[in-house]
Design a protein around this motif. Structure first.
Motif, PDB file in Angstrom:
ATOM      1  N   ASP A   3     -16.501  84.582  23.734  1.00 55.14           N
ATOM      2  CA  ASP A   3     -15.141  85.151  23.185  1.00 55.14           C
ATOM      3  C   ASP A   3     -15.660  85.767  21.825  1.00 55.14           C
ATOM      4  O   ASP A   3     -15.254  87.052  21.493  1.00 55.14           O
ATOM      5  N   PHE A   4     -16.598  85.204  21.204  1.00 61.19           N
ATOM      6  CA  PHE A   4     -17.098  85.780  19.715  1.00 61.19           C
ATOM      7  C   PHE A   4     -17.783  87.023  20.128  1.00 61.19           C
ATOM      8  O   PHE A   4     -17.847  88.035  19.289  1.00 61.19           O
ATOM      9  N   ARG A   5     -18.625  87.309  21.206  1.00 62.60           N
ATOM     10  CA  ARG A   5     -19.321  88.391  21.639  1.00 62.60           C
ATOM     11  C   ARG A   5     -18.295  89.658  22.037  1.00 62.60           C
ATOM     12  O   ARG A   5     -18.729  90.810  21.398  1.00 62.60           O
ATOM     13  N   ILE A   6     -17.348  89.126  22.350  1.00 57.13           N
ATOM     14  CA  ILE A   6     -16.335  90.137  22.935  1.00 57.13           C
ATOM     15  C   ILE A   6     -15.418  90.756  21.605  1.00 57.13           C
ATOM     16  O   ILE A   6     -15.366  92.056  21.328  1.00 57.13           O
ATOM     17  N   LYS A   7     -15.231  89.791  20.770  1.00 57.98           N
ATOM     18  CA  LYS A   7     -14.716  89.944  19.407  1.00 57.98           C
ATOM     19  C   LYS A   7     -15.480  91.117  18.458  1.00 57.98           C
ATOM     20  O   LYS A   7     -14.966  91.950  17.854  1.00 57.98           O
ATOM     21  N   GLN A   8     -16.653  90.652  18.712  1.00 58.02           N
ATOM     22  CA  GLN A   8     -17.682  91.540  17.749  1.00 58.02           C
ATOM     23  C   GLN A   8     -17.893  92.859  18.250  1.00 58.02           C
ATOM     24  O   GLN A   8     -17.773  93.845  17.454  1.00 58.02           O
ATOM     25  N   ALA A   9     -18.127  92.817  19.482  1.00 60.44           N
ATOM     26  CA  ALA A   9     -17.903  94.239  20.316  1.00 60.44           C
ATOM     27  C   ALA A   9     -16.494  95.255  19.951  1.00 60.44           C
ATOM     28  O   ALA A   9     -16.755  96.309  19.787  1.00 60.44           O
ATOM     29  N   GLU A  10     -15.284  94.315  20.061  1.00 62.68           N
ATOM     30  CA  GLU A  10     -14.088  95.133  19.671  1.00 62.68           C
ATOM     31  C   GLU A  10     -14.410  95.687  18.183  1.00 62.68           C
ATOM     32  O   GLU A  10     -13.792  96.651  17.834  1.00 62.68           O
ATOM     33  N   LEU A  11     -14.989  94.775  17.318  1.00 65.10           N
ATOM     34  CA  LEU A  11     -14.973  95.054  15.809  1.00 65.10           C
ATOM     35  C   LEU A  11     -15.968  96.510  15.660  1.00 65.10           C
ATOM     36  O   LEU A  11     -15.610  97.591  14.846  1.00 65.10           O
ATOM     37  N   TRP A  12     -17.231  96.511  16.679  1.00 67.46           N
ATOM     38  CA  TRP A  12     -17.869  97.706  16.592  1.00 67.46           C
ATOM     39  C   TRP A  12     -17.185  98.832  17.056  1.00 67.46           C
ATOM     40  O   TRP A  12     -17.325 100.012  16.508  1.00 67.46           O
ATOM     41  N   ARG A  13     -16.337  98.724  18.164  1.00 66.31           N
ATOM     42  CA  ARG A  13     -15.613  99.688  18.707  1.00 66.31           C
ATOM     43  C   ARG A  13     -14.586 100.398  17.570  1.00 66.31           C
ATOM     44  O   ARG A  13     -14.337 101.464  17.392  1.00 66.31           O
ATOM     45  N   HIS A  25     -22.291 103.207  24.761  1.00 65.05           N
ATOM     46  CA  HIS A  25     -23.244 102.327  23.904  1.00 65.05           C
ATOM     47  C   HIS A  25     -22.327 101.124  23.412  1.00 65.05           C
ATOM     48  O   HIS A  25     -23.051 100.223  23.259  1.00 65.05           O
ATOM     49  N   VAL A  26     -21.208 101.154  23.158  1.00 65.90           N
ATOM     50  CA  VAL A  26     -20.428 100.129  22.519  1.00 65.90           C
ATOM     51  C   VAL A  26     -19.449  99.641  23.689  1.00 65.90           C
ATOM     52  O   VAL A  26     -18.036  99.546  23.368  1.00 65.90           O
ATOM     53  N   ARG A  27     -19.931  98.826  24.660  1.00 57.12           N
ATOM     54  CA  ARG A  27     -18.834  98.515  25.539  1.00 57.12           C
ATOM     55  C   ARG A  27     -18.743  97.140  25.333  1.00 57.12           C
ATOM     56  O   ARG A  27     -19.457  96.466  24.680  1.00 57.12           O
ATOM     57  N   LEU A  28     -17.670  96.642  25.979  1.00 58.33           N
ATOM     58  CA  LEU A  28     -17.269  95.187  25.700  1.00 58.33           C
ATOM     59  C   LEU A  28     -18.255  94.355  26.514  1.00 58.33           C
ATOM     60  O   LEU A  28     -18.469  94.567  27.917  1.00 58.33           O
ATOM     61  N   PRO A  29     -18.864  93.209  26.146  1.00 57.98           N
ATOM     62  CA  PRO A  29     -19.735  92.465  26.840  1.00 57.98           C
ATOM     63  C   PRO A  29     -18.881  91.452  27.790  1.00 57.98           C
ATOM     64  O   PRO A  29     -18.759  90.337  27.493  1.00 57.98           O
ATOM     65  N   VAL A  30     -18.552  92.195  28.939  1.00 56.33           N
ATOM     66  CA  VAL A  30     -17.691  91.264  29.642  1.00 56.33           C
ATOM     67  C   VAL A  30     -18.617  90.339  30.631  1.00 56.33           C
ATOM     68  O   VAL A  30     -19.476  90.947  31.146  1.00 56.33           O
ATOM     69  N   PRO A  31     -18.377  89.182  30.551  1.00 57.52           N
ATOM     70  CA  PRO A  31     -19.379  88.185  31.349  1.00 57.52           C
ATOM     71  C   PRO A  31     -19.413  88.406  32.687  1.00 57.52           C
ATOM     72  O   PRO A  31     -18.338  88.627  33.307  1.00 57.52           O
ATOM     73  N   THR A  32     -20.496  88.151  33.160  1.00 56.40           N
ATOM     74  CA  THR A  32     -20.728  88.274  34.850  1.00 56.40           C
ATOM     75  C   THR A  32     -20.453  87.151  35.409  1.00 56.40           C
ATOM     76  O   THR A  32     -20.305  85.931  34.651  1.00 56.40           O
ATOM     77  N   TRP A  33     -20.459  87.152  36.624  1.00 58.78           N
ATOM     78  CA  TRP A  33     -20.058  86.039  37.608  1.00 58.78           C
ATOM     79  C   TRP A  33     -21.020  84.926  37.229  1.00 58.78           C
ATOM     80  O   TRP A  33     -20.636  83.863  37.132  1.00 58.78           O
ATOM     81  N   SER A  34     -22.316  85.187  37.355  1.00 56.07           N
ATOM     82  CA  SER A  34     -23.365  84.436  37.307  1.00 56.07           C
ATOM     83  C   SER A  34     -23.499  83.687  35.725  1.00 56.07           C
ATOM     84  O   SER A  34     -23.659  82.477  35.703  1.00 56.07           O
ATOM     85  N   GLN A  35     -22.875  84.473  34.854  1.00 58.44           N
ATOM     86  CA  GLN A  35     -22.897  83.711  33.262  1.00 58.44           C
ATOM     87  C   GLN A  35     -21.690  82.562  33.450  1.00 58.44           C
ATOM     88  O   GLN A  35     -21.889  81.606  32.814  1.00 58.44           O
ATOM     89  N   LEU A  36     -20.635  83.265  34.083  1.00 56.76           N
ATOM     90  CA  LEU A  36     -19.500  82.318  34.109  1.00 56.76           C
ATOM     91  C   LEU A  36     -19.941  80.972  34.831  1.00 56.76           C
ATOM     92  O   LEU A  36     -19.563  79.864  34.497  1.00 56.76           O
ATOM     93  N   GLU A  37     -20.786  81.110  36.037  1.00 56.14           N
ATOM     94  CA  GLU A  37     -21.045  79.988  36.870  1.00 56.14           C
ATOM     95  C   GLU A  37     -21.978  79.150  36.152  1.00 56.14           C
ATOM     96  O   GLU A  37     -21.909  77.976  36.318  1.00 56.14           O
ATOM     97  N   GLY A  38     -22.692  79.748  35.294  1.00 56.36           N
ATOM     98  CA  GLY A  38     -23.854  79.161  34.357  1.00 56.36           C
ATOM     99  C   GLY A  38     -23.308  78.174  33.580  1.00 56.36           C
ATOM    100  O   GLY A  38     -23.885  76.948  33.203  1.00 56.36           O
ATOM    101  N   ALA A  39     -22.014  78.494  32.947  1.00 56.32           N
ATOM    102  CA  ALA A  39     -21.446  77.824  31.971  1.00 56.32           C
ATOM    103  C   ALA A  39     -20.917  76.499  32.655  1.00 56.32           C
ATOM    104  O   ALA A  39     -20.274  75.720  31.944  1.00 56.32           O
TER     105      ALA A  39
END
Length: 173
Positions: free
Chosen positions: A33-43, A128-142
């Motif tokens: 969520d922090f990564r997504i918010k950071q990317a939103e700030l960059w955008r 270049h400044v896309r939202l870092p949407v987590p992949t299925w493997s990242q969600l599954e890894g958590a």
């Protein structure tokens, strides 16, 4: 009594394991969520910077279009007095023509700059400044399955709290 104590220790350690895993999962999701918010700030920064260019060019466009209108009015209605020397009429016509061309180029270039800035904003936001949407493997890894507790060492499954030390020390043995 020993069997009951073993079951109690097993249940306690299993609940502790699942609780720790739940906290780890919540931490992983919070980091995402922090990564997504950071990317939103960059955008938002990209939009603000490009917006400055667009606003400045729109202001130039309006002012120079009005001045271009004044130039056309001076061409049509701005007559010099009768008996004016021809070299002054020539200089007057030349200066009005130069001003007209300068203002026309200014209007054209300000429109071009606004369109280019918007196109570059779209390119930056989409490439270049896309939202870092987590992949299925990242969600599954958590995520943690309850069956993962079965792969833990038996000393950890039946660890007596406070008597055997911390969980980390039991792992190091």
């Amino acid at each position: 009594a020993t069997g009951g104590t073993g079951i109690t220790l097993f249940d306690y350690n299993r609940k502790n394991f699942l609780y720790d895993r739940k906290l780890r999962q919540e931490t992983e999701y919070q980091i995402m969520d922090f990564r997504i918010k950071q990317a939103e700030l960059w955008r938002e920064d990209v939009k603000d910077i490009v917006g400055l260019t667009s606003v400045k060019m729109d202001t130039y466009l309006i002012v120079n279009a009005v001045q271009l209108g004044f130039c056309v009015m001076a061409f049509c209605e701005g007559r010099l007095a009768a008996g004016t020397p021809t070299w002054i009429i020539g200089a007057h016509t030349l200066s009005l023509g130069g001003a007209f061309m300068y203002l026309l180029m200014s209007v054209w270039l300000s429109m071009h700059a606004s369109v280019t800035a918007k196109a570059y904003e779209v390119r930056l936001l989409t490439q270049h400044v896309r939202l870092p949407v987590p992949t299925w493997s990242q969600l599954e890894g958590a995520r943690t399955y309850g069956s993962a507790f079965e792969k833990v060492n038996a000393t950890q499954m039946f660890r007596t709290p406070f008597a055997m030390g911390t969980q980390e020390r039991v792992l190091q043995r």
